[in-house]
Structures are given as structure tokens and as C-alpha cells.
Write an enzyme that holds these catalytic residues in place. Sequence first.
Site, PDB file in Angstrom:
ATOM      1  N   GLN A 116      22.851  37.690  90.133  1.00  0.00           N
ATOM      2  CA  GLN A 116      22.715  36.618  90.016  1.00  0.00           C
ATOM      3  C   GLN A 116      24.272  36.378  89.930  1.00  0.00           C
ATOM      4  O   GLN A 116      24.880  36.089  88.357  1.00  0.00           O
ATOM      5  CB  GLN A 116      21.815  35.272  89.575  1.00  0.00           C
ATOM      6  CG  GLN A 116      21.783  34.364  89.262  1.00  0.00           C
ATOM      7  CD  GLN A 116      21.220  33.195  88.466  1.00  0.00           C
ATOM      8  OE1 GLN A 116      20.725  34.070  87.389  1.00  0.00           O
ATOM      9  NE2 GLN A 116      21.158  32.671  89.224  1.00  0.00           N
ATOM     10  N   SER A 119      27.326  32.243  86.882  1.00  0.00           N
ATOM     11  CA  SER A 119      28.215  31.422  85.980  1.00  0.00           C
ATOM     12  C   SER A 119      29.688  32.782  86.102  1.00  0.00           C
ATOM     13  O   SER A 119      29.916  33.241  86.138  1.00  0.00           O
ATOM     14  CB  SER A 119      27.721  31.848  84.302  1.00  0.00           C
ATOM     15  OG  SER A 119      25.895  31.562  84.626  1.00  0.00           O
ATOM     16  N   SER A 151      24.246  39.598  84.414  1.00  0.00           N
ATOM     17  CA  SER A 151      22.796  40.709  84.528  1.00  0.00           C
ATOM     18  C   SER A 151      22.364  41.940  85.138  1.00  0.00           C
ATOM     19  O   SER A 151      22.853  40.715  86.767  1.00  0.00           O
ATOM     20  CB  SER A 151      21.678  39.960  83.780  1.00  0.00           C
ATOM     21  OG  SER A 151      21.788  38.729  82.902  1.00  0.00           O
ATOM     22  N   GLU A 234      13.802  30.809  89.387  1.00  0.00           N
ATOM     23  CA  GLU A 234      14.177  31.514  87.511  1.00  0.00           C
ATOM     24  C   GLU A 234      13.671  31.161  86.381  1.00  0.00           C
ATOM     25  O   GLU A 234      13.434  31.999  85.776  1.00  0.00           O
ATOM     26  CB  GLU A 234      16.169  31.326  87.916  1.00  0.00           C
ATOM     27  CG  GLU A 234      16.131  32.292  86.388  1.00  0.00           C
ATOM     28  CD  GLU A 234      18.229  31.805  85.815  1.00  0.00           C
ATOM     29  OE1 GLU A 234      18.752  30.933  87.245  1.00  0.00           O
ATOM     30  OE2 GLU A 234      18.087  32.568  85.852  1.00  0.00           O
ATOM     31  N   GLU A 365      19.359  22.796  75.765  1.00  0.00           N
ATOM     32  CA  GLU A 365      20.364  20.803  75.652  1.00  0.00           C
ATOM     33  C   GLU A 365      20.443  20.941  77.540  1.00  0.00           C
ATOM     34  O   GLU A 365      19.551  19.956  77.285  1.00  0.00           O
ATOM     35  CB  GLU A 365      21.341  21.179  75.487  1.00  0.00           C
ATOM     36  CG  GLU A 365      21.294  21.330  73.876  1.00  0.00           C
ATOM     37  CD  GLU A 365      21.329  22.656  73.224  1.00  0.00           C
ATOM     38  OE1 GLU A 365      21.384  24.167  74.424  1.00  0.00           O
ATOM     39  OE2 GLU A 365      21.537  22.730  72.637  1.00  0.00           O
TER      40      GLU A 365
HETATM   41  C1  LIG Z   1      20.969  37.240  78.123  1.00  0.00           C
HETATM   42  C2  LIG Z   1      22.136  36.484  79.048  1.00  0.00           C
HETATM   43  C3  LIG Z   1      22.300  35.935  80.370  1.00  0.00           C
HETATM   44  C4  LIG Z   1      22.703  35.878  81.341  1.00  0.00           C
HETATM   45  N1  LIG Z   1      22.626  35.781  82.449  1.00  0.00           N
HETATM   46  C5  LIG Z   1      22.743  35.270  84.028  1.00  0.00           C
HETATM   47  C6  LIG Z   1      23.297  36.120  84.936  1.00  0.00           C
HETATM   48  O1  LIG Z   1      22.482  37.254  85.165  1.00  0.00           O
HETATM   49  N2  LIG Z   1      23.923  34.932  86.019  1.00  0.00           N
HETATM   50  C7  LIG Z   1      24.389  34.542  85.831  1.00  0.00           C
HETATM   51  O2  LIG Z   1      25.301  33.437  86.527  1.00  0.00           O
HETATM   52  N3  LIG Z   1      24.504  33.934  84.377  1.00  0.00           N
HETATM   53  C8  LIG Z   1      23.926  34.240  83.280  1.00  0.00           C
HETATM   54  N4  LIG Z   1      24.159  33.750  82.199  1.00  0.00           N
HETATM   55  C9  LIG Z   1      24.444  33.094  81.680  1.00  0.00           C
HETATM   56  C10 LIG Z   1      23.936  31.466  81.489  1.00  0.00           C
HETATM   57  O3  LIG Z   1      23.381  31.480  82.589  1.00  0.00           O
HETATM   58  C11 LIG Z   1      24.969  30.498  80.994  1.00  0.00           C
HETATM   59  O4  LIG Z   1      25.096  31.572  79.829  1.00  0.00           O
HETATM   60  C12 LIG Z   1      24.515  29.219  79.858  1.00  0.00           C
HETATM   61  O5  LIG Z   1      23.993  28.381  81.485  1.00  0.00           O
HETATM   62  C13 LIG Z   1      25.567  29.158  79.488  1.00  0.00           C
HETATM   63  O6  LIG Z   1      26.449  28.749  79.591  1.00  0.00           O
HETATM   64  P1  LIG Z   1      27.737  28.439  78.903  1.00  0.00           P
HETATM   65  O7  LIG Z   1      27.086  30.100  78.182  1.00  0.00           O
HETATM   66  O8  LIG Z   1      29.228  28.733  79.752  1.00  0.00           O
HETATM   67  O9  LIG Z   1      27.665  27.401  77.756  1.00  0.00           O
HETATM   68  P2  LIG Z   1      28.940  26.287  77.975  1.00  0.00           P
HETATM   69  O10 LIG Z   1      27.708  25.643  79.218  1.00  0.00           O
HETATM   70  O11 LIG Z   1      29.781  26.449  77.466  1.00  0.00           O
HETATM   71  O12 LIG Z   1      27.374  25.661  76.448  1.00  0.00           O
HETATM   72  C14 LIG Z   1      28.183  25.558  75.206  1.00  0.00           C
HETATM   73  C15 LIG Z   1      26.750  24.722  74.238  1.00  0.00           C
HETATM   74  O13 LIG Z   1      27.330  23.190  74.932  1.00  0.00           O
HETATM   75  C16 LIG Z   1      26.390  22.836  75.207  1.00  0.00           C
HETATM   76  N5  LIG Z   1      26.116  21.709  76.290  1.00  0.00           N
HETATM   77  C17 LIG Z   1      26.670  21.981  77.514  1.00  0.00           C
HETATM   78  N6  LIG Z   1      26.747  21.054  78.049  1.00  0.00           N
HETATM   79  C18 LIG Z   1      25.508  20.380  77.413  1.00  0.00           C
HETATM   80  C19 LIG Z   1      25.819  18.779  78.248  1.00  0.00           C
HETATM   81  N7  LIG Z   1      25.616  18.115  79.453  1.00  0.00           N
HETATM   82  N8  LIG Z   1      24.860  18.128  76.896  1.00  0.00           N
HETATM   83  C20 LIG Z   1      24.534  18.952  75.929  1.00  0.00           C
HETATM   84  N9  LIG Z   1      24.796  20.033  75.733  1.00  0.00           N
HETATM   85  C21 LIG Z   1      26.119  20.630  76.129  1.00  0.00           C
HETATM   86  C22 LIG Z   1      25.272  23.939  75.553  1.00  0.00           C
HETATM   87  O14 LIG Z   1      23.489  23.423  75.257  1.00  0.00           O
HETATM   88  C23 LIG Z   1      25.563  25.320  75.052  1.00  0.00           C
HETATM   89  O15 LIG Z   1      24.833  24.872  73.918  1.00  0.00           O
HETATM   90  C24 LIG Z   1      23.043  34.889  80.930  1.00  0.00           C
HETATM   91  C25 LIG Z   1      23.688  34.092  79.594  1.00  0.00           C
HETATM   92  C26 LIG Z   1      23.102  34.952  79.156  1.00  0.00           C
HETATM   93  C27 LIG Z   1      23.166  34.579  77.514  1.00  0.00           C
END
Ligand SMILES: Cc1cc2nc3c(=O)[nH]c(=O)nc-3n(C[C@H](O)[C@H](O)[C@H](O)COP(=O)(O)OP(=O)(O)OC[C@H]3O[C@@H](n4cnc5c(N)ncnc54)[C@H](O)[C@@H]3O)c2cc1C
Lengths: 396, 374
Positions: A116, A119, A151, A234, A365
Site C-alpha cells: 500500500q 504514506s 510494508s 484496513e 489519536e
Molecule cells: C509498522 C508500520 C507499518 C506501516 N505500513 C504502512 C504501509 O504499508 N503503507 C502505508 O502507506 N503506510 C504505512 N504505515 C504508515 C502509517 O500509516 C503512518 O505512520 C501513520 O498514519 C502516522 O503517520 P506519521 O508516521 O507520519 O505520524 P504523524 O502523522 O506525523 O503523527 C505524529 C503524532 O502526531 C499525532 N497527530 C497527527 N495529527 C494529529 C491530529 N490531527 N490530532 C491529534 N494528533 C495528531 C499522531 O497521532 C502521532 O501521535 C505504517 C506504519 C507503521 C508503524
Amino acid sequence: MTVTEPRTVTDVEDLARAVVARVDPTSSSREEFMGACFDAGLAWVHFPVGRGGLGLPGSMQSAADRVLQGAGGPDPFRQNPMGYGMAAPTILGHGSAALQERHLRPLYTAEELWCQLFSEPDAGSDLAGLATRAEKSGDEWIVTGQKVWTSLAHRARFALLLARTDPDLPKHRGLTYFVLDMEDPGVEVRPLRQMTGDAEFNEVYMTQARIPDSHRLGEVGQGWNVAMTTLMNERSAIGGGPAMEDTGPIAQAVSLWRTRPELRSPVLRDRLAALYERSEAIRLTGSRLRGGIGSKGPGAEGTIGKLVNAELNQEIYEFCIDMLGPEGALYGSYDTADETTAATLPLQRAFLRSRANTIEGGTSEVLRNVVAERLLGLPGDARNDKTVPWREVPRG
Amino acid sequence: MASSVAEAQQEREELRSMVRGLCEREVPLAQVRRLMETPAGDDPAVWRRLADLDLLGLVVPAEFGGSGGDLLTLVAAAEELGRGLVPGPFLGTVGLAATALQLSEDPAAQQAYLSRLVAGDLRATVVAQDQLGRWAPAAPTTTATSTGDGWALTGTSTHVVDAVGADLLLVAAQAAGGVGVFAVQTGAPGVQVEALSTMDLTRRQGRVVLDGASGVLVGSLDRGREVLERTGDVAVVLLGAMQIGVAQKLLELSVDYAKTRFQFGRPIGGFQGVKHRCADMMVRVEMARSAVLHAAAVADAGGSGLPRAASLAGSTASAAAVRTGSDAIQVHGGIGFTWESPVHLYYKRAVGDAALLGTVADHRDRYASIVLDD
Ligand SMILES: Cc1cc2nc3c(=O)[nH]c(=O)nc-3n(C[C@H](O)[C@H](O)[C@H](O)COP(=O)(O)OP(=O)(O)OC[C@H]3O[C@@H](n4cnc5c(N)ncnc54)[C@H](O)[C@@H]3O)c2cc1C
């Protein structure tokens, strides 16, 4: 016995037993067995006939799975999580007949794995802010950009790709959804090591990767709606949690409790009982809401299930580490493990892996926002990014 | 099969909206407030209405005037009575006494009491609490001594739900040959029932002192303990349903308030500190509801899994209701702390009910003994 037009749970079970009798999962190849299940309509019973389904209510799927997996068949979600849980419903909902015909079967048999590509470094929770560009050239799209946390990209044959086709529109309106061939020469996958030592996810760079327009899912500019199908599925897929009593992470904790009596204490007993209760309550909630009884609308069970199971998994493995005491601080090896499902990992590794549960598939969140806003109708957050063109949204 | 399940579900939903309508029309919150200040605590006319609509006999067989339904149906009605904080001896009379009578396999006692109970002419409860008010059906502290043609009962039980105003007490007592259930008339010599002063003014508790009171054995001494334990489990499921009704109402009050109360130029429900609390409240209520419905289904199926399912329902529902109540007060701010706000009424009901028929800790301990202990 043959069931001509299956309608009830018993029919579905009979059908599944007939498949098992014909193609024994313990002695035939995975492709052969899974192919037979697909052809019998037991892949997704709620899909149409000919597409791996029987046109029955989705709540009957668990009856089929119990028989098929009970006989030793593989768990299709674990074989191909992004394919089975997300790509399939998205392709069925938004893809052409040709795409459905081409992809559903090899996806179910796990001959072709999926990933997928959503991100990006600057677009995580705020997925609609993503920057990967797709530009039309004849009847092809040319894609350039970077994805992250993808992933299984290192093993996937195809990808679900969300890309920006119009940067001058507000963020949610300029997105389009594609199926990307990971063998395209413009695609480069670089593994990312995670805190467990494993490398389940990757960075994916696309440089002038090419996608035929016929591999688009949904209309141009409708990518956000299509992505919602993927995300809801998902969350259901990873949030559904174990379908059967006394299985899943809680079973690991209980097994630790049973096999290590010397580590027990009354305080731990109380904690474990409380965790057990929550596991049961969320399992029952999953089946109640999936069954449509007291339904709270599409996706409710997935959102609630994902939110609760993520935090519960973490607490269960925290419990295990605490119960292990000093032994909990050991870590066999940081070498990459083949196995990627928590259920078969050593507890310490599963403990570290569970930290991702509240981040992957939507952070807790964000999910609390979804529950509050979609299910309870509370107002959205104060935002300044929704109506301006995507180009003008502040980033950092 | 599928359609009959759907039909049964449909009928339950119809019953639910009927009961909700009844509560809103005939016992609105203003009426609850008035009744909770009276000595009796409830309105006989409302009890009569519940009987007229056959809500007291939903699970009682037709030969005693009931409608022979299942516990899942009664749970739907109980949830609404909880939501309405409807005062009256429903838990004691329907949840405990009617259940014990049905399980007793004693035709004479059933003949004597069930039809009157279903008709609203007999208020009753089960007395199986010890001197500290703990629900202790397996080891009653009251004793029964044979008098030749009957039994004399002596002992003290407290925190007995719906004892005040009851006509009939079904008392758990230890006799020489085992634990039995004994029918005791409250007007009789040697029977004293004192009202306790409770935090939750919408549900009454009493202290029952028996001093050589005359009792009639219901059922047999062989099965007394089993009847009492299963009765307790069924009543825990109904009490859990009432807790869900209370918690659901607290959630709705909070969400409505969060949408309409403005601070900093916006509804407070737009702030994550508030909305995430509301999201957690909803999740907790839904999980508890699942546990209660599951336990009711297990009871209806009649298997041996009821203690496990009832413990889960009891602890999950009470913990959810109490926590939803404290969350609701927080979401409401200062208003939530006033007597005028409805929130405290539901909160007190949640707290009071969480101490009846086993606390959260009691239920969890029993759950642990079933699922964890060797
Ligand atoms: C093991 C793993 C597998 C993954 N696999 C995939 C995959 O296959 N394909 C893919 O596309 N993505 C994948 N992801 C990505 C995942 O979807 C993102 O990490 C996730 O959506 C969070 O985005 P970020 O890491 O940029 O954190 P951020 O969005 O930067 O968040 C950082 C912190 O800020 C908080 N935050 C952000 N916005 C808000 C808000 N509006 N209100 C309150 N709090 C907020 C979050 O909750 C978090 O605590 C994977 C992630 C992990 C850890």
C-alpha cells in the site's frame, strides 16, 4: 455433497467441507488449495459469484474460515495482508471488470503479494496532504515521488497507489488512485529497519514510473473516496482481532501464566483477568457490529476494533514483559526475523512490535477523532488546510 | 433461521421503543426526582403500568400469565428502565424473585406466587446477602431450623435490594441438609425490614433481620445453592443491562452538551481533550453492551457457560457505567457538579448498582478463577 445455491451458514460450512475433502490443504500446494477455495466462492463470501464470492452476507465468512483453517488451510490475511484485506475490496468496489478478473484470484492465492503506497515523509496522519505526482501522458500516467513505511514493498508484485493529479485543487480533491506494477523500472524499494530489528517496511521511490490509464481505480480526482474504502477495510482487517474465543495475543499471555507458575502474583492475576475481559468484550463487539446487530454504520466496527485492539495488544505484551521480570529485558537477536506476525514471535519481539499498533493503519489519536466525528457527530478540529489549494498548505 | 433471528431482533427493538416511550411519558426525570424524595420511593401506578404491559412477565411461562420470552428480550426492557432511572422493585421482583421461582421446579410455590407477581400484585426479592451486604448465595449466614411442619429462620442480611416494600422474601438459608430458598412473608412475626439511606435515591435497599421467622421451603435443599447461584447470574445480566442504559444516557447527555456548549468561540466537542473522552465513552459502552448481550444469549442457550459470561458482563457493565458517569461530569464542567443537572442522578445509580450482587472486583475475581486458575 454439493450445495447448488448456498444460502445459510450451514450451506457455507458444507461447501467449505466439500472443498477440503476434494483438495486436502495439508497435502496439496497452497496455490491449489487457495485456488479451489476462490473458485468455490469462499474467498470473500460477500463478493459476487465468479469473483471469489457467493453474494452472501459478510458475517458468514467466519463460518467458511473456521472450516478451511480448521482443516489446516492458510489464513489468507496473513499470507497477503494488503492484498486480501485492502486491495481486494478496493478493486471490487472501484476497479474495472478486467482488473477484477486479472487480480482477485492470484491475490487470494498469494501468488501475487500487494503493498500500500499511501504514506509519505510529509503525509502520515494527514494522508490527503501527499505530494507524489501523477501526470497524464497519452493513455499513461507518469509517476514521480517518494513513499515511506510501505510494508511488504520488498516482496510485493503490485501496489495500491494514491497520487496527486491536480496540485491546484484543495488537498482532498486533487488525488487519484492507481494499481502500480512494482516491477516497473521506475520503482525502487529501499528497506527500512525498525526497532524490533526487522525490516517489514520500506521506502519506495518512484521516478517516472508508468501506469496505463486502465489501471486507475475510480475517476480522476476521486482518489480520496477510493482511499476511504481501503482505509475502512484496513481497519476492519487489522482491527477485527481474533474471531475465536481464547485466541490471539491474550492467548499468549494466558499461556505464559499457565506455563510459568513461579512467576505468578495476585497483582498480575488481577491485571491479566482485566486484560482477558477486555479481549473478550472487544471480540464480542467485533462480531456483534460485523453481524449488523445494532449497526453503527459502515466502518464502525473496524474503527472501534482497531482503536481498542491496538492499545490492548500493547498492554497485553507489557503485561508479559512485566510477568517475565528480569527475563523480559533479554532479546534473543536483532537479526531480521522471517516471521512477521506477533502470534509466533518471542514475547520480547512481540512487545516491541506492538508499539507500532497505535501508529500503523491510523494513529489512535486520529481514530479517536474518527469515532467522535463520524460515529458521535462531534465537530471537526479547527483546521486551516481544507479549502485552500494544496500548493499553499504549510508543510514541515 | 436467519429470518427468525432478524424477526426476534426486530421484536426486541419494538419492545425497546415501547418501554422508552412509556418511561419518557409516565416517569420523566422530573417525576423521578419527585419520587426519590418520597419514603416509598416509587409510584404504584407505574408498577401497575409495567404489569399491564406484561413487562414483569416477559420471561415467565404463559401458564402463570407471562409471555414466555427469552432473557435477550428482557434485557432490552431492562436497559430502558435503567436509562429512565425508573424507580420500583424490578430488579428484586423480576430479576431475582421470579427467576428463583422459575428455577425452583416447585409447582406449588410457582402457583402461589408467579401469577400474582406477573400481575403486579406481589412485590418480592431474594435475600442472599451476608451481614456486610455481600452477595453470598453459596454460603448464606441465615440459618433455617426445622419446626416439624415448617422452618424457622434466623439471621441478618443487609443491602438487600428492593427489600423495603416487598411482600415476599425468598431467603437463602443454611439448613442441616443443605442450602435452601425459603419463602418468608414480610408481615409475619420475627421479620424486620429497615430501610437504608442510600446514595442512589432511585433504588432502595434494606436490612433484613429474621428472628425465628416462619419460612416455607421452595424447591429442595439439594438444589438450593444451584438455584441461588444461577438466579444471581441472571440478575447480574439484567443489572448489567440497566447499567448499559444508564451509561448510554450519560454518553448522550455528554455528546449533546459537547455540541452545544461554546468556549473559545467553538463547541467544546471540537477540542480533542473533550472529543477523545467522548470517543472512549462510546467505545466502553459498546464493549459493555456486547458483554451483556452475550451473557443473555448464553443464559438463553442454557449451557454451563453462564458464570463466566455473567462475570464478564457484571464487571464490564459496572466499570463502564461508573467511568462513563465520571467522564460525563467532567465533560459538563461546573454544571455537572450541580444538583440541578441530571448527570449526578445517573452517576449515583451507576455507583450504587456497581455494589449490588457483586462488585467489579468480585466479578473479576470470579472470572479469573474460571479462566486463569488451575
Ligand atoms: C509498522 C508500520 C507499518 C506501516 N505500513 C504502512 C504501509 O504499508 N503503507 C502505508 O502507506 N503506510 C504505512 N504505515 C504508515 C502509517 O500509516 C503512518 O505512520 C501513520 O498514519 C502516522 O503517520 P506519521 O508516521 O507520519 O505520524 P504523524 O502523522 O506525523 O503523527 C505524529 C503524532 O502526531 C499525532 N497527530 C497527527 N495529527 C494529529 C491530529 N490531527 N490530532 C491529534 N494528533 C495528531 C499522531 O497521532 C502521532 O501521535 C505504517 C506504519 C507503521 C508503524
